[in-house]
Design a protein around this motif. Structure first.
Motif, PDB file in Angstrom:
ATOM      1  N   THR A  30       0.847  -1.188   0.000  1.00 15.71           N
ATOM      2  CA  THR A  30       0.000   0.000   0.000  1.00 15.71           C
ATOM      3  C   THR A  30       0.888   1.245   0.000  1.00 15.71           C
ATOM      4  O   THR A  30       1.985   1.259   0.563  1.00 15.71           O
ATOM      5  CB  THR A  30      -0.919   0.031   1.231  1.00 15.71           C
ATOM      6  N   ILE A  31       0.387   2.281  -0.640  1.00 12.41           N
ATOM      7  CA  ILE A  31       1.103   3.556  -0.718  1.00 12.41           C
ATOM      8  C   ILE A  31       0.981   4.312   0.600  1.00 12.41           C
ATOM      9  O   ILE A  31      -0.050   4.245   1.272  1.00 12.41           O
ATOM     10  CB  ILE A  31       0.542   4.399  -1.875  1.00 12.41           C
ATOM     11  N   PHE A  32       2.030   5.005   0.979  1.00 11.58           N
ATOM     12  CA  PHE A  32       1.978   5.894   2.143  1.00 11.58           C
ATOM     13  C   PHE A  32       2.809   7.138   1.850  1.00 11.58           C
ATOM     14  O   PHE A  32       3.641   7.139   0.933  1.00 11.58           O
ATOM     15  CB  PHE A  32       2.475   5.186   3.410  1.00 11.58           C
ATOM     16  N   ASP A  33       2.566   8.169   2.611  1.00 13.16           N
ATOM     17  CA  ASP A  33       3.313   9.411   2.427  1.00 13.16           C
ATOM     18  C   ASP A  33       4.680   9.278   3.081  1.00 13.16           C
ATOM     19  O   ASP A  33       4.794   8.920   4.255  1.00 13.16           O
ATOM     20  CB  ASP A  33       2.555  10.591   3.053  1.00 13.16           C
ATOM     21  N   PHE A  34       5.706   9.574   2.316  1.00 12.10           N
ATOM     22  CA  PHE A  34       7.085   9.473   2.810  1.00 12.10           C
ATOM     23  C   PHE A  34       7.792  10.785   2.497  1.00 12.10           C
ATOM     24  O   PHE A  34       8.156  11.060   1.362  1.00 12.10           O
ATOM     25  CB  PHE A  34       7.781   8.294   2.119  1.00 12.10           C
ATOM     26  N   HIS A  35       7.921  11.643   3.523  1.00 15.78           N
ATOM     27  CA  HIS A  35       8.542  12.962   3.343  1.00 15.78           C
ATOM     28  C   HIS A  35       7.908  13.728   2.183  1.00 15.78           C
ATOM     29  O   HIS A  35       8.598  14.379   1.387  1.00 15.78           O
ATOM     30  CB  HIS A  35      10.048  12.830   3.145  1.00 15.78           C
ATOM     31  N   GLY A  36       6.573  13.621   2.086  1.00 16.23           N
ATOM     32  CA  GLY A  36       5.849  14.380   1.078  1.00 16.23           C
ATOM     33  C   GLY A  36       5.721  13.712  -0.279  1.00 16.23           C
ATOM     34  O   GLY A  36       5.178  14.310  -1.211  1.00 16.23           O
ATOM     35  N   VAL A  37       6.214  12.476  -0.390  1.00 13.06           N
ATOM     36  CA  VAL A  37       6.149  11.745  -1.660  1.00 13.06           C
ATOM     37  C   VAL A  37       5.490  10.398  -1.421  1.00 13.06           C
ATOM     38  O   VAL A  37       5.818   9.701  -0.450  1.00 13.06           O
ATOM     39  CB  VAL A  37       7.565  11.539  -2.258  1.00 13.06           C
ATOM     40  N   SER A  38       4.568  10.002  -2.289  1.00 15.86           N
ATOM     41  CA  SER A  38       3.940   8.689  -2.167  1.00 15.86           C
ATOM     42  C   SER A  38       4.973   7.598  -2.463  1.00 15.86           C
ATOM     43  O   SER A  38       5.643   7.644  -3.500  1.00 15.86           O
ATOM     44  CB  SER A  38       2.769   8.565  -3.154  1.00 15.86           C
ATOM     45  N   MET A  39       5.094   6.642  -1.554  1.00 12.87           N
ATOM     46  CA  MET A  39       6.075   5.567  -1.713  1.00 12.87           C
ATOM     47  C   MET A  39       5.482   4.261  -1.199  1.00 12.87           C
ATOM     48  O   MET A  39       4.400   4.226  -0.614  1.00 12.87           O
ATOM     49  CB  MET A  39       7.362   5.891  -0.953  1.00 12.87           C
ATOM     50  N   ILE A  40       6.206   3.160  -1.423  1.00 14.30           N
ATOM     51  CA  ILE A  40       5.873   1.863  -0.838  1.00 14.30           C
ATOM     52  C   ILE A  40       7.101   1.324  -0.113  1.00 14.30           C
ATOM     53  O   ILE A  40       8.216   1.801  -0.330  1.00 14.30           O
ATOM     54  CB  ILE A  40       5.396   0.854  -1.903  1.00 14.30           C
ATOM     55  N   LYS A  41       6.867   0.327   0.723  1.00  7.07           N
ATOM     56  CA  LYS A  41       7.935  -0.152   1.612  1.00  7.07           C
ATOM     57  C   LYS A  41       9.156  -0.682   0.863  1.00  7.07           C
ATOM     58  O   LYS A  41      10.282  -0.599   1.371  1.00  7.07           O
ATOM     59  CB  LYS A  41       7.395  -1.240   2.531  1.00  7.07           C
ATOM     60  N   TYR A  42       8.962  -1.181  -0.342  1.00  7.06           N
ATOM     61  CA  TYR A  42      10.083  -1.778  -1.066  1.00  7.06           C
ATOM     62  C   TYR A  42      11.117  -0.753  -1.503  1.00  7.06           C
ATOM     63  O   TYR A  42      12.198  -1.123  -1.955  1.00  7.06           O
ATOM     64  CB  TYR A  42       9.574  -2.555  -2.281  1.00  7.06           C
ATOM     65  N   PHE A  43      10.810   0.517  -1.366  1.00  4.51           N
ATOM     66  CA  PHE A  43      11.767   1.570  -1.711  1.00  4.51           C
ATOM     67  C   PHE A  43      12.161   2.424  -0.515  1.00  4.51           C
ATOM     68  O   PHE A  43      12.924   3.380  -0.670  1.00  4.51           O
ATOM     69  CB  PHE A  43      11.204   2.453  -2.825  1.00  4.51           C
ATOM     70  N   THR A  44      11.646   2.103   0.653  1.00  7.40           N
ATOM     71  CA  THR A  44      11.990   2.892   1.846  1.00  7.40           C
ATOM     72  C   THR A  44      12.617   2.055   2.957  1.00  7.40           C
ATOM     73  O   THR A  44      13.214   2.613   3.874  1.00  7.40           O
ATOM     74  CB  THR A  44      10.739   3.595   2.415  1.00  7.40           C
TER      75      THR A  44
END
Length: 317
Positions: A32-46
């Motif tokens: 699922t998408i979540f906000d990451f420092h103002g950018v939509s991201m998913i766990k596989y990239f964070t």
């Protein structure tokens, strides 16, 4: 993936150190998408974020940066041929492109970490790809004055290609349907955020950082040889006319689509029966997807968000 995930995985086979996994039970749930420092991201990239941000770039590194589905694989393939064709056909036939040009920020525990592959690259220069928006790029790339090739693609074709990619890529959020996906695209609710922020952010950086070569997908489609010449000029390469012809021929869409080391058919988290990773490679395919109403609404929204008159994309050629 973590200890609470409901499936077990077994190693299917290994290609040059990259483990490919086959599920014994059901596939992992889509993220699922979540906000990451103002950018939509998913766990596989964070999940590997601190290690990615502390990545140690080298002055010789070359980065291929794009918004998803903008010609990343195409330009990666061209650069790999320009630099390493002489290493012989065995390498091309046995080492997948995603190992020759690692995806820096990906971190999928049942597959691989892009940073680890980048760290272990035996070639110089290291070719590294990223979809990170400008503000997320590890600072060492700037400190080392690395050369960066950015590829931009028109918003409509980007949306269509990203939709089909999300349908077949099981580590992407579920796109639901085209209408819903297009609304999310306009609102920037995409993995790696807003297309507008991405292409504009990199364009603005180019004005102050001279080592960015900003390419357009439509130009590359229109005259691949011309754009390869521009790439070589930027990189300080002087290949023979014969070599440039071999590169242009090898990088033709239909040739790459048949290349198992380039078409991502070895990646088990992609369902090519739903849609092939390399689908059409055309400019203007958006016309087969947008309704008249969707196109009119998109154009109005585009006028509001694309405020930089110096950055112009073509929706057809």
């Amino acid at each position: 993936m973590n200890g609470s995930d409901p499936m077990n995985f077994r190693v299917k086979r290994s290609i040059r150190g990259t483990l490919l996994w086959e599920p014994e039970m059901e596939l992992p749930p889509r993220p699922t998408i979540f906000d990451f420092h103002g950018v939509s991201m998913i766990k596989y990239f964070t999940e590997n974020w601190d290690n990615i941000q502390s990545f140690e770039a080298r002055p010789s590194d070359i980065v291929i940066a794009t918004y998803p589905k903008a010609g990343t694989t195409w330009v990666s393939y061209i650069l790999d041929l320009l630099y390493f064709e002489e290493m012989g056909p065995e390498r091309m036939a046995s080492t997948p492109l995603h190992e020759r040009v690692p995806f820096l920020e990906i971190s999928v525990s049942f597959h691989y970490k892009g940073k680890d592959l980048a760290d272990q690259l035996p070639t110089t220069p290291r070719l590294i790809k990223t979809h990170l928006p400008i503000q997320f790029v590890p600072k060492s790339f700037w400190e080392q004055n690395c050369r960066i090739i950015y590829v931009g693609r028109n918003a409509k074709d980007s949306a269509v290609s990203y939709f089909h990619f999300s349908r077949m890529n099981l580590v992407q959020p579920d796109p639901v349907n085209w209408s819903t996906f297009l609304q999310d695209f306009e609102q920037g609710k995409m993995v790696f955020g807003s297309w507008y922020d991405h292409v504009n952010g990199w364009w603005e950086k180019k004005q102050t950082y001279s080592n960015i070569h900003y390419m357009l997908y439509e130009d590359l489609t229109e005259d691949t040889g011309r754009e390869i010449d521009k790439l070589c000029s930027f990189l300080g390469l002087s290949p023979s006319a014969e070599k440039k012809e071999r590169v242009a021929t090898g990088a033709k869409f239909d040739n790459m689509k048949q290349d198992k080391m380039a078409n991502y058919s070895t990646i088990k988290m992609m369902d090519h029966k739903v849609s092939p990773f390399m689908r059409k490679g055309k400019v203007g395919d958006w016309k087969n997807h947008f309704t008249v109403a969707q196109n009119e609404e998109f154009d109005e929204d585009y006028k509001k968000k694309m405020k930089n008159p110096t950055l112009k994309f073509r929706n057809e050629i």
